[in-house]
Design a protein around this motif. Structure first.
Motif, PDB file in Angstrom:
ATOM      1  N   ALA A  68     140.197  17.060  24.627  1.00 50.39           N
ATOM      2  CA  ALA A  68     141.634  16.843  24.577  1.00 50.39           C
ATOM      3  C   ALA A  68     142.122  16.806  26.017  1.00 50.39           C
ATOM      4  N   ALA A  69     143.211  16.086  26.273  1.00 45.41           N
ATOM      5  CA  ALA A  69     143.726  15.971  27.638  1.00 45.41           C
ATOM      6  C   ALA A  69     145.241  16.135  27.643  1.00 45.41           C
ATOM      7  N   TYR A  70     145.732  16.890  28.637  1.00 44.84           N
ATOM      8  CA  TYR A  70     147.160  17.166  28.769  1.00 44.84           C
ATOM      9  C   TYR A  70     147.564  17.070  30.231  1.00 44.84           C
ATOM     10  N   THR A  71     148.815  16.697  30.467  1.00 45.72           N
ATOM     11  CA  THR A  71     149.388  16.752  31.807  1.00 45.72           C
ATOM     12  C   THR A  71     150.643  17.619  31.762  1.00 45.72           C
ATOM     13  N   MET A  72     151.264  17.788  32.921  1.00 42.62           N
ATOM     14  CA  MET A  72     152.439  18.643  33.020  1.00 42.62           C
ATOM     15  C   MET A  72     153.729  17.887  32.735  1.00 42.62           C
ATOM     16  N   GLY A  73     153.591  16.625  32.341  1.00 45.55           N
ATOM     17  CA  GLY A  73     154.764  15.859  31.948  1.00 45.55           C
ATOM     18  C   GLY A  73     154.864  14.536  32.682  1.00 45.55           C
ATOM     19  N   PRO A  74     155.502  13.528  32.075  1.00 50.12           N
ATOM     20  CA  PRO A  74     155.624  12.227  32.725  1.00 50.12           C
ATOM     21  C   PRO A  74     156.675  12.201  33.826  1.00 50.12           C
ATOM     22  N   SER A  75     157.638  13.142  33.771  1.00 51.30           N
ATOM     23  CA  SER A  75     158.727  13.125  34.735  1.00 51.30           C
ATOM     24  C   SER A  75     159.156  14.549  35.055  1.00 51.30           C
ATOM     25  N   CYS A  76     159.606  14.732  36.291  1.00 51.60           N
ATOM     26  CA  CYS A  76     160.162  16.023  36.669  1.00 51.60           C
ATOM     27  C   CYS A  76     161.461  16.291  35.910  1.00 51.60           C
ATOM     28  N   ASN A  77     162.059  15.243  35.393  1.00 51.61           N
ATOM     29  CA  ASN A  77     163.264  15.366  34.583  1.00 51.61           C
ATOM     30  C   ASN A  77     162.856  15.718  33.155  1.00 51.61           C
ATOM     31  N   GLY A  78     162.938  17.001  32.813  1.00 49.95           N
ATOM     32  CA  GLY A  78     162.530  17.431  31.485  1.00 49.95           C
ATOM     33  C   GLY A  78     161.033  17.597  31.368  1.00 49.95           C
ATOM     34  N   LYS A  79     160.389  18.055  32.444  1.00 53.68           N
ATOM     35  CA  LYS A  79     158.939  18.239  32.437  1.00 53.68           C
ATOM     36  C   LYS A  79     158.519  19.200  31.332  1.00 53.68           C
ATOM     37  N   THR A  80     157.429  18.870  30.670  1.00 54.81           N
ATOM     38  CA  THR A  80     156.889  19.723  29.610  1.00 54.81           C
ATOM     39  C   THR A  80     155.441  19.318  29.382  1.00 54.81           C
ATOM     40  N   LEU A  81     154.669  20.234  28.852  1.00 56.96           N
ATOM     41  CA  LEU A  81     153.269  19.926  28.560  1.00 56.96           C
ATOM     42  C   LEU A  81     153.204  18.673  27.700  1.00 56.96           C
ATOM     43  N   THR A  82     152.442  17.689  28.139  1.00 57.84           N
ATOM     44  CA  THR A  82     152.390  16.386  27.474  1.00 57.84           C
ATOM     45  C   THR A  82     150.978  16.077  27.013  1.00 57.84           C
ATOM     46  N   THR A  83     150.845  15.682  25.765  1.00 56.70           N
ATOM     47  CA  THR A  83     149.536  15.351  25.196  1.00 56.70           C
ATOM     48  C   THR A  83     149.146  13.927  25.558  1.00 56.70           C
ATOM     49  N   ILE A  84     148.055  13.795  26.270  1.00 61.07           N
ATOM     50  CA  ILE A  84     147.478  12.480  26.541  1.00 61.07           C
ATOM     51  C   ILE A  84     146.522  12.104  25.417  1.00 61.07           C
ATOM     52  N   GLN A  85     145.758  13.100  24.964  1.00 60.73           N
ATOM     53  CA  GLN A  85     144.828  12.924  23.852  1.00 60.73           C
ATOM     54  C   GLN A  85     144.659  14.265  23.159  1.00 60.73           C
ATOM     55  N   SER A  86     144.971  14.315  21.877  1.00 66.18           N
ATOM     56  CA  SER A  86     144.735  15.540  21.117  1.00 66.18           C
ATOM     57  C   SER A  86     143.231  15.701  20.892  1.00 66.18           C
ATOM     58  N   ILE A  87     142.810  16.883  20.474  1.00 67.90           N
ATOM     59  CA  ILE A  87     141.381  17.181  20.369  1.00 67.90           C
ATOM     60  C   ILE A  87     140.687  16.195  19.428  1.00 67.90           C
ATOM     61  N   THR A  88     139.595  15.618  19.900  1.00 69.10           N
ATOM     62  CA  THR A  88     138.879  14.608  19.125  1.00 69.10           C
ATOM     63  C   THR A  88     137.405  14.605  19.493  1.00 69.10           C
ATOM     64  N   SER A  89     136.576  14.239  18.517  1.00 63.42           N
ATOM     65  CA  SER A  89     135.147  14.071  18.782  1.00 63.42           C
ATOM     66  C   SER A  89     134.828  12.630  19.164  1.00 63.42           C
ATOM     67  N   ASP A  90     135.837  11.750  19.079  1.00 68.47           N
ATOM     68  CA  ASP A  90     135.671  10.347  19.472  1.00 68.47           C
ATOM     69  C   ASP A  90     135.875  10.254  20.981  1.00 68.47           C
ATOM     70  N   LEU A  91     134.812  10.450  21.737  1.00 63.16           N
ATOM     71  CA  LEU A  91     134.933  10.518  23.181  1.00 63.16           C
ATOM     72  C   LEU A  91     135.220   9.163  23.806  1.00 63.16           C
ATOM     73  N   THR A  92     134.889   8.090  23.102  1.00 64.18           N
ATOM     74  CA  THR A  92     135.249   6.754  23.583  1.00 64.18           C
ATOM     75  C   THR A  92     136.760   6.578  23.530  1.00 64.18           C
ATOM     76  N   ALA A  93     137.365   7.023  22.443  1.00 63.28           N
ATOM     77  CA  ALA A  93     138.822   6.959  22.324  1.00 63.28           C
ATOM     78  C   ALA A  93     139.484   7.859  23.355  1.00 63.28           C
ATOM     79  N   ALA A  94     138.894   9.022  23.600  1.00 61.23           N
ATOM     80  CA  ALA A  94     139.451   9.946  24.594  1.00 61.23           C
ATOM     81  C   ALA A  94     139.430   9.329  25.983  1.00 61.23           C
ATOM     82  N   LYS A  95     138.364   8.605  26.282  1.00 60.54           N
ATOM     83  CA  LYS A  95     138.262   7.933  27.582  1.00 60.54           C
ATOM     84  C   LYS A  95     139.355   6.887  27.727  1.00 60.54           C
TER      85      LYS A  95
END
Length: 415
Positions: A225-252
């Motif tokens: 799974a992959a997360y960042t600290m947010g797309p913008s400093c305006n309203g920054k919040t933990l952001t999901t790039i990819q939820s937990i998955t066994s499909d590692l090709t999709a995660a890439k």
């Protein structure tokens, strides 16, 4: 005939006749015991095969009862030539965490052909074979990638020099400023071909998905799974790039969306865009309780944290460093890491060295005074042995893969 009967010079022949029986018995016994030794070699090999099979990765996915039955079949198949001679064979299997040990004990009665003439009708042969192994762990990786404005710094000293030379204020940070094109150093960096830290982290994260896919020996062994600290400093919040998955090709594929946090304009929110306290608190809520890694239903949990380790957020009362109007610039607060680790979740930290910026007055005033604490706190945030620092001369991708191998190795050895 009369001469032969009366001849007393044949004492050697008489002695030979007397000793012939024990000589034949000893010779026959040697043949019997040699054959028995050969049988023991074959039965030992059968026991070895059974023990090794019981601790194979495929066997360790099965129950002890099923693995034991399979090991017994393997012994019987390899000992088929001696089936009538085997008196007993037992298979003992023990699991402790991810470790498994197997012990095979057998006893056989090898019938004699020559020694039976002197009352030795059989030779008892026996043996023991033991094997041990560790089950391949199932692991869920949660990548937390710092994409705050500081990760827009040029990735190497050469790239820093280019940015300093090409900006009027000698700024090595490629801030993704949205209000004026002339102030958008992110776009300038792209135009100049300068790699930013966030570019390298994005590419390294995608390569990590490939490493996990090629390393896995079991279906669904590693999930990402992959997360960042947010797309913008305006309203920054933990952001999901990819939820937990066994499909590692999709995660890439999803990881291609990892990018630098934008800021609406210069000085927005007093540049307070890096709140590790809130981010780690949110991350702790995302990760469910870890298992022992013995199955896909009970995976271990690893938080894979990539950052330069400098917080910059509003924290007027709890900051470890001097503040200005409540703005807190400090090394990461390790108490938030401890909260996560206390749940049994491992934290792997890849510290992307916060490079000194001697021409930047802000750096000299606010970061330099605590710069020595940045790597210290980042290492304290990590679980034992799961810390890696990347200097400008090293590759982040190589470091992330090396850290991945450490995680997997420790998962085998620590259970």
């Amino acid at each position: 005939m009369r001469s032969f009967r009366s001849d007393r010079s044949g004492n050697v022949l008489t002695l030979f006749a007397i000793t012939l029986v024990p000589i034949l018995a000893l010779t026959g016994g040697l043949i019997d015991y040699t054959e028995a030794a050969n049988a023991r070699i074959q039965l030992n090999a059968a026991a070895d095969s059974a023990a090794l099979a019981a601790v194979s990765q495929a066997a360790m996915l099965k129950s002890i009862a099923d693995s034991k039955a399979d090991a017994e079949k393997i012994f019987d198949a390899n000992a088929a030539s001696y089936k009538s001679m085997v008196a007993s064979r037992t298979v003992e299997i023990t699991n402790v965490g991810l470790s498994r040990s197997a012990k095979v004990v057998y006893s056989a009665n090898y019938p004699t052909y020559f020694a039976s003439f002197v009352g030795q009708g059989k030779v008892v042969v026996s043996g023991t074979s033991s094997a041990a192994g560790a089950r391949a762990p199932f692991i869920d990786f949660f990548l937390l990638l710092d994409n705050s404005p500081s990760m827009g710094v040029a990735a190497t000293t050469d790239d820093i020099a280019v940015m300093v030379a090409k900006t009027t204020d000698q700024c090595a940070f490629a801030c993704h400023q949205m209000d004026k094109a002339t102030s958008d150093y992110y776009t300038l960096a792209k135009k100049l071909g300068v790699q930013m830290r966030i570019d390298v982290v994005r590419s390294a994260s995608q390569q990590l998905m490939d490493t996990a896919k090629s390393t896995a020996t079991l279906t669904g062994q590693y999930r990402m799974a992959a997360y960042t600290m947010g797309p913008s400093c305006n309203g920054k919040t933990l952001t999901t790039i990819q939820s937990i998955t066994s499909d590692l090709t999709a995660a890439k594929t999803s990881a291609a969306a990892i990018d630098l946090m934008t800021i609406p304009y210069a000085g927005y929110n007093n540049d307070q865009c890096t709140d590790f306290d809130a981010t780690l608190t949110s991350m702790n809520a995302v990760i469910d309780n870890p298992g022992d890694g013995s199955s896909a239903a009970s995976p271990q949990k690893v938080l894979y944290f990539v950052s330069d380790g400098v917080g910059d957020f509003y924290n007027p009362s709890g900051c470890s460093q001097p503040t200005t109007s409540g703005r807190c610039q400090e090394p990461i607060d390790t108490s938030f890491c401890k909260t996560i680790k206390d749940r049994g979740i491992k934290i792997a930290v890849l510290y992307t060295t916060y490079l000194p910026l001697p021409t930047n007055s802000w750096y000299n005033s606010w970061i330099k005074p605590f710069s020595a604490k940045i790597p210290t706190n980042m290492q304290a945030c990590a679980s034992p042995g799961l810390y890696f620092e990347v200097s400008p001369s090293q590759g982040i991708a190589e470091a992330m893969n090396a850290l991945f191998q450490r995680i997997v190795t420790k998962a085998y050895l620590s259970m």
